[in-house]
Scaffold this active site. Structure first.
Site, short mmCIF file in Angstrom:
data_model
loop_
_atom_site.label_atom_id
_atom_site.label_comp_id
_atom_site.label_asym_id
_atom_site.label_seq_id
_atom_site.Cartn_x
_atom_site.Cartn_y
_atom_site.Cartn_z
N HIS A 100 -1.59 24.12 89.38
CA HIS A 100 -2.78 23.56 90.01
C HIS A 100 -2.98 24.23 91.37
O HIS A 100 -2.02 24.66 92.01
CB HIS A 100 -2.63 22.05 90.18
CG HIS A 100 -3.89 21.36 90.57
ND1 HIS A 100 -4.31 21.26 91.88
CD2 HIS A 100 -4.84 20.75 89.82
CE1 HIS A 100 -5.45 20.61 91.92
NE2 HIS A 100 -5.81 20.29 90.68
N GLU A 148 -10.74 25.67 86.25
CA GLU A 148 -11.27 24.87 87.35
C GLU A 148 -11.43 25.72 88.60
O GLU A 148 -10.44 25.98 89.30
CB GLU A 148 -10.31 23.71 87.62
CG GLU A 148 -10.82 22.67 88.59
CD GLU A 148 -9.91 21.45 88.64
OE1 GLU A 148 -10.42 20.34 88.51
OE2 GLU A 148 -8.70 21.63 88.80
#
Length: 234
Positions: A100, A148
């Site tokens: 992430h 993302e």
């Protein structure tokens, strides 16, 4: 060592990802609500939690795929402050988030951790912030690839349809078995609906849930939106 084949994830899946906003009793309350809602759905619901709460969530829910927010490749032994995969598996963890933007990994470590997750019967959810990075990570064969753009995280601005199509095509051209998750900027049920309609295999949310006036109601709104999108797509 014989490779473990995980059951196929039921799509379009959803990821409840409280990050570090919630913990303890408040987190358990949300997890119990999500678990009850997930029981009525014909798709998988992942639920992430801080490390100290993972066992609590796993032991009190039955319909969620309990997910760690990070993991290290270390094996049991010396290594102060690391997260050992076997310890997570024993706590009931079934999936792990990796790379992430808020906890990125170098490629060498990412390869190791993906392999360690497979050794411990865990799904891997790996993040990429561009089409180019998504293509590179796809060669590592994660179960889910989260596309993302970093600049959209937490903004309430979702990835547009052209970005979703471009990343879907780029990843599937390398490995059609990888599920593609799109979750940047998701904050409402409408965002969830439009993301699934646009072709994502799954989506998820953090701030739209934890900052909502009624987080449990927002989870229901988002899971209902997936159900609506599925029915309309046929």
């Amino acid at each position: 060592m014989e490779e473990i084949i995980l059951r196929k994830i039921k799509t379009p899946f959803f990821m409840v990802n409280p990050k570090s906003y919630l913990y303890g009793k408040k987190l358990l309350k949300l997890a119990l609500a999500a678990d009850a809602i997930a029981k009525e759905k014909d798709f998988d619901v992942f639920f992430t939690a801080p490390f100290v709460d993972l066992r609590m969530i796993a032991e009190n829910t039955t319909n969620l795929i309990v997910t760690a927010q990070h993991m290290d490749s270390l094996k049991a032994g010396r290594g102060m402050g690391y997260v050992v995969p076997e310890a997570l598996a024993e706590a009931g963890v079934k999936a792990v988030f990796l790379n992430h933007a808020e906890h990125s990994l170098k490629l060498e470590e990412l390869v190791k951790v993906i392999n360690r997750a497979k050794e411990n019967d865990m799904y891997t959810v790996v993040c990429a912030d561009s089409v180019k990075e998504a293509q590179a990570i796809a060669t590592l064969k994660p179960d889910i690839l989260l596309c993302e753009p970093t600049e959209l995280i937490g903004t309430g601005t979702v990835s547009d349809k052209s970005y979703i199509e471009a990343t879907n095509n780029a990843i599937r051209s390398i490995d059609a078995d990888i599920l593609v998750m799109q979750a940047a900027g998701i904050s409402t049920g409408k965002d969830v609906y439009e993301t699934i309609i646009s072709g994502a295999d799954g989506t998820g949310c953090t701030s739209g849930i934890v900052c909502a006036k009624d987080p449990e109601a927002m989870v229901k709104e988002m899971l209902d939106a997936i159900e609506k999108a599925v029915k309309e797509k046929g």
